[in-house]
Design a protein around this motif. Structure first.
Motif, PDB file in Angstrom:
ATOM      1  N   PRO A  13     -30.044 -14.248 -46.035  1.00  0.00           N
ATOM      2  CA  PRO A  13     -28.728 -14.987 -45.680  1.00  0.00           C
ATOM      3  C   PRO A  13     -29.120 -16.624 -45.183  1.00  0.00           C
ATOM      4  O   PRO A  13     -30.699 -16.856 -44.749  1.00  0.00           O
ATOM      5  N   ALA A  78     -35.255 -13.524 -45.593  1.00  0.00           N
ATOM      6  CA  ALA A  78     -34.334 -14.471 -44.587  1.00  0.00           C
ATOM      7  C   ALA A  78     -34.800 -13.424 -43.019  1.00  0.00           C
ATOM      8  O   ALA A  78     -35.764 -12.365 -43.175  1.00  0.00           O
ATOM      9  N   HIS A  82     -36.422  -9.275 -40.664  1.00  0.00           N
ATOM     10  CA  HIS A  82     -37.126  -8.794 -38.816  1.00  0.00           C
ATOM     11  C   HIS A  82     -36.201  -7.219 -38.459  1.00  0.00           C
ATOM     12  O   HIS A  82     -36.323  -7.104 -37.197  1.00  0.00           O
ATOM     13  N   HIS A 102     -41.739 -15.697 -48.017  1.00  0.00           N
ATOM     14  CA  HIS A 102     -41.057 -16.409 -46.892  1.00  0.00           C
ATOM     15  C   HIS A 102     -41.625 -17.741 -47.542  1.00  0.00           C
ATOM     16  O   HIS A 102     -42.771 -18.156 -47.742  1.00  0.00           O
ATOM     17  N   ILE A 103     -40.324 -19.187 -46.815  1.00  0.00           N
ATOM     18  CA  ILE A 103     -40.349 -20.391 -47.166  1.00  0.00           C
ATOM     19  C   ILE A 103     -41.506 -21.356 -45.612  1.00  0.00           C
ATOM     20  O   ILE A 103     -42.670 -21.766 -45.956  1.00  0.00           O
ATOM     21  N   ARG A 113     -40.471 -12.844 -35.360  1.00  0.00           N
ATOM     22  CA  ARG A 113     -40.949 -13.024 -36.828  1.00  0.00           C
ATOM     23  C   ARG A 113     -41.698 -12.369 -37.142  1.00  0.00           C
ATOM     24  O   ARG A 113     -42.100 -12.543 -38.582  1.00  0.00           O
TER      25      ARG A 113
HETATM   26  C1  DQA Z   1     -37.708 -16.875 -43.800  1.00  0.00           C
HETATM   27  C2  DQA Z   1     -38.233 -16.453 -42.644  1.00  0.00           C
HETATM   28  C3  DQA Z   1     -37.141 -15.597 -41.683  1.00  0.00           C
HETATM   29  O1  DQA Z   1     -37.968 -15.980 -40.413  1.00  0.00           O
HETATM   30  C4  DQA Z   1     -35.951 -16.801 -41.207  1.00  0.00           C
HETATM   31  O2  DQA Z   1     -35.193 -16.552 -40.302  1.00  0.00           O
HETATM   32  C5  DQA Z   1     -35.345 -17.282 -42.548  1.00  0.00           C
HETATM   33  C6  DQA Z   1     -36.045 -17.602 -43.800  1.00  0.00           C
HETATM   34  C7  DQA Z   1     -38.894 -18.252 -45.035  1.00  0.00           C
HETATM   35  O3  DQA Z   1     -38.194 -18.490 -46.365  1.00  0.00           O
HETATM   36  O4  DQA Z   1     -39.658 -19.196 -44.432  1.00  0.00           O
HETATM   37  O5  DQA Z   1     -34.424 -16.856 -42.610  1.00  0.00           O
HETATM   38  O6  DQA Z   1     -37.328 -15.586 -44.722  1.00  0.00           O
END
Ligand code: DQA
Length: 146
Positions: A13, A78, A82, A102-103, A113
């Motif tokens: 998402p 995303a 969590h 994760h980015i 998180r």
């Molecule tokens: C994410 C990190 C998650 O905590 C956040 O909810 C995202 C992006 C990332 O790629 O850094 O939507 O997955």
């Protein structure tokens, strides 16, 4: 020539909003930029299929469908990272190897998180390198054992 690996890149998402979404955290590049960069960089080795959904059930369907069709899934769940026991259950149920990507580095953000429900069911996790997290995950997987 070696046969190309089939890699599914599954983004969860709000990742459709990359480029405009909180650019100070996620950068200015779009999801399309990411897909083009990966395609270009791994053109010799990998056949990609790209997925993105804002819906938990859709992500679960794709994970289930990856069995027998993908050699690897790069998954950025995303926010579902969590929260989603259902996504964790799907990962536990499938045989496709999955790397969590994760980015940003969620561990250095809010307490909420720090928990990943999905990571225990993945073969590896990589976070915090911007869009390069995807590339690094894939390079590491392709080069293992060499
Ligand atoms: C994410 C990190 C998650 O905590 C956040 O909810 C995202 C992006 C990332 O790629 O850094 O939507 O997955």
């Amino acid at each position: 020539m070696m046969e190309k690996k089939k890699v599914w890149v599954v983004n969860g998402p709000n990742l459709n909003l990359l480029g405009t979404r909180e650019p100070e955290i996620y950068g200015h590049e779009t999801l399309k930029d990411l897909e083009e960069q990966l395609t270009q960089q791994f053109i010799e080795q990998v056949e990609f299929t790209f997925f993105q959904s804002n819906y938990e059930g859709q992500l679960i369907d794709w994970l289930q469908q990856s069995v027998g069709h993908a050699d690897l899934v790069l998954l950025n769940p995303a926010a579902y990272t969590h929260t989603s026991l259902a996504l964790a259950d799907a990962l536990a149920a499938i045989t496709t190897p999955v790397i969590e990507v994760h980015i940003s580095n969620p561990a250095s953000r809010q307490d909420l998180r720090r928990v990943s429900l999905t990571a225990p069911f993945c073969i590896a996790s990589i976070a915090g390198f911007g869009l390069n997290s995807y590339q690094f995950a894939l390079s590491a997987w392709l080069n293992q054992g060499s």
